[in-house]
Motif scaffolding. Structure first.
Motif, mmCIF file in Angstrom:
data_model
loop_
_atom_site.group_PDB
_atom_site.id
_atom_site.type_symbol
_atom_site.label_atom_id
_atom_site.label_comp_id
_atom_site.label_asym_id
_atom_site.label_seq_id
_atom_site.Cartn_x
_atom_site.Cartn_y
_atom_site.Cartn_z
ATOM 1 N N ASP A 182 10.875 59.852 43.294
ATOM 2 C CA ASP A 182 11.976 60.497 42.572
ATOM 3 C C ASP A 182 13.324 60.289 43.261
ATOM 4 N N LEU A 183 13.349 60.506 44.579
ATOM 5 C CA LEU A 183 14.623 60.649 45.294
ATOM 6 C C LEU A 183 14.846 59.607 46.387
ATOM 7 N N GLY A 184 13.834 58.766 46.627
ATOM 8 C CA GLY A 184 13.998 57.711 47.615
ATOM 9 C C GLY A 184 13.301 58.024 48.933
ATOM 10 N N ARG A 185 13.028 56.967 49.672
ATOM 11 C CA ARG A 185 12.285 57.105 50.924
ATOM 12 C C ARG A 185 13.039 57.924 51.979
ATOM 13 N N PRO A 186 14.363 57.762 52.139
ATOM 14 C CA PRO A 186 15.048 58.568 53.162
ATOM 15 C C PRO A 186 14.864 60.068 52.970
ATOM 16 N N VAL A 187 14.896 60.533 51.727
ATOM 17 C CA VAL A 187 14.705 61.964 51.480
ATOM 18 C C VAL A 187 13.277 62.372 51.831
ATOM 19 N N ALA A 188 12.296 61.556 51.427
ATOM 20 C CA ALA A 188 10.903 61.890 51.728
ATOM 21 C C ALA A 188 10.669 61.938 53.232
ATOM 22 N N LEU A 189 11.244 61.007 53.979
ATOM 23 C CA LEU A 189 11.077 61.012 55.432
ATOM 24 C C LEU A 189 11.798 62.200 56.057
ATOM 25 N N ALA A 190 12.952 62.561 55.500
ATOM 26 C CA ALA A 190 13.672 63.729 56.012
ATOM 27 C C ALA A 190 12.855 64.996 55.807
ATOM 28 N N VAL A 191 12.177 65.096 54.658
ATOM 29 C CA VAL A 191 11.318 66.248 54.394
ATOM 30 C C VAL A 191 10.148 66.272 55.376
ATOM 31 N N ALA A 192 9.523 65.108 55.600
ATOM 32 C CA ALA A 192 8.406 65.032 56.540
ATOM 33 C C ALA A 192 8.848 65.490 57.930
ATOM 34 N N ARG A 193 10.045 65.060 58.360
ATOM 35 C CA ARG A 193 10.549 65.493 59.659
ATOM 36 C C ARG A 193 10.801 66.994 59.663
ATOM 37 N N ARG A 194 11.373 67.507 58.581
ATOM 38 C CA ARG A 194 11.681 68.936 58.496
ATOM 39 C C ARG A 194 10.408 69.768 58.579
ATOM 40 N N LEU A 195 9.316 69.266 58.018
ATOM 41 C CA LEU A 195 8.043 69.981 58.032
ATOM 42 C C LEU A 195 7.221 69.677 59.283
ATOM 43 N N VAL A 196 7.821 68.932 60.213
ATOM 44 C CA VAL A 196 7.188 68.580 61.490
ATOM 45 C C VAL A 196 5.842 67.909 61.244
ATOM 46 N N MET A 197 5.829 66.970 60.319
ATOM 47 C CA MET A 197 4.637 66.179 60.079
ATOM 48 C C MET A 197 4.632 64.997 61.035
ATOM 49 N N PHE A 198 3.449 64.640 61.515
ATOM 50 C CA PHE A 198 3.334 63.551 62.484
ATOM 51 C C PHE A 198 3.800 62.237 61.883
ATOM 52 N N LEU A 199 3.436 62.014 60.646
ATOM 53 C CA LEU A 199 3.875 60.812 59.935
ATOM 54 C C LEU A 199 3.641 61.015 58.450
ATOM 55 N N LYS A 200 4.225 60.122 57.664
ATOM 56 C CA LYS A 200 4.043 60.139 56.212
ATOM 57 C C LYS A 200 2.901 59.182 55.880
#
Length: 238
Positions: A182-200
Motif C-alpha cells: 500500500d505505502l511502500g517498503r520504507p514505511v513497512a521497514l519503519a513500522v518493523a523498526r518501531r515494533l522492534v522486530m528483528f527483521l521483516k
C-alpha cells in the motif's frame, strides 16, 4: 483512507487481531511523523456489537455486527484464528456473509487457523493457502486447496485479493506485506523498526526457524558457541 476490518468471536486468539491491526496503526503513526494523513481506519466486527471475550480471558469490543456491514465499504477483511473458531465452521450465516463479501472487498485474508473458516466457506478452493502448523492437516482435508504448510503467508502483490497466513506472529509479517504494497517498503521497514522486530520476514520463509533448533540446555559446553554463531554469520566459521 483504507478501511481494515477484522472479525472477532468468543475465544479468538487475541494476538491474531491485535498484532496485524497494530501494524496498520503504526503505519498511521509513521505517516503522522511525516505530516501525512492516516492511511487506515481500523474496525472490529462481531456477531453483534459489544464486548467479546478472547482466549486470553480479556475482552475486545466489536463496534458493529458483521451482518450490518456493507463489504463494499471495506478495503481489507481479516479472519483470525483461535480456539473459538470451531464453533464457526458450520455457522452458515457467517459463511454466507463471507462468500458475499469476497468479491466486494479488495482483499480478504486469514490469520492462523482462520484459514479453516475461509476453507469451510469454499473461498480457498483453487488457491494456495497456509495456516498454523498445528492445523495444516485439517486444512489438507480440503482437496481443492493447495496447502503450503511451510509458508509464513501466501500474500503476493501479483495476486493480492485472497491470502492466508500462519500462526500468531506471522499475522504481523502478513500485515507488513500489506503495508508495503500500500505505502511502500520504507514505511513497512519503519513500522518493523518501531515494533522492534528483528527483521521483516518474507512470506515464503519457513514457519520454523533454524535458529530455534539448538538447545543449549542439552549441551551446556556449547551454549556460548550456539549464542555466538547467529550474531557472527559474516565471519569465517570453519
Amino acid at each position: 483512507m483504507r478501511h481494515i476490518a477484522c472479525l472477532i468471536y468468543p475465544q479468538v486468539m487475541s494476538l491474531d487481531i491485535t498484532g496485524p491491526l497494530q501494524v496498520f496503526a503504526s503505519a498511521n503513526e509513521e505517516r503522522a511523523r511525516l505530516g501525512l494523513p492516516p492511511a487506515y481506519a481500523l474496525h472490529l466486527l462481531g456477531e453483534q456489537a459489544g464486548p467479546v471475550v478472547t482466549s486470553a480471558g480479556f475482552a475486545l469490543h466489536a463496534e458493529q455486527a458483521w451482518a450490518e456491514v456493507d463489504p463494499a465499504t471495506l478495503d481489507t477483511l481479516l479472519v483470525p484464528g483461535g480456539r473459538g473458531e470451531t464453533a464457526l465452521l458450520d455457522h452458515q450465516p457467517l459463511l454466507q456473509w463471507l462468500r458475499e463479501a469476497e468479491p466486494r472487498v479488495r482483499r480478504l485474508g486469514s490469520v492462523c487457523s482462520g484459514a479453516l473458516i475461509l476453507a469451510h466457506a469454499g473461498l480457498l478452493d483453487g488457491h494456495c493457502a497456509t495456516t498454523h502448523w498445528a492445523d495444516v492437516a485439517a486444512l489438507k482435508a480440503f482437496a481443492r486447496v493447495d496447502v503450503q504448510g511451510e509458508r509464513l503467508h501466501t500474500y503476493s502483490p501479483q495476486a493480492p485479493h485472497l491470502f492466508t497466513s500462519a500462526g500468531v506472529t506471522a499475522g504481523i509479517d502478513l500485515a507488513l506485506a500489506l503495508v508495503e504494497d500500500d505505502l511502500g517498503r520504507p514505511v513497512a521497514l519503519a513500522v518493523a523498526r518501531r515494533l522492534v522486530m528483528f527483521l521483516k520476514r518474507p512470506g515464503d520463509q519457513a514457519q520454523f526457524s533454524a535458529h530455534l533448533a539448538p538447545e543449549a540446555s542439552r549441551a551446556p559446553r556449547l551454549s556460548a558457541l550456539l549464542e555466538w554463531i547467529p550474531a557472527n554469520l559474516g565471519q569465517d566459521l570453519s
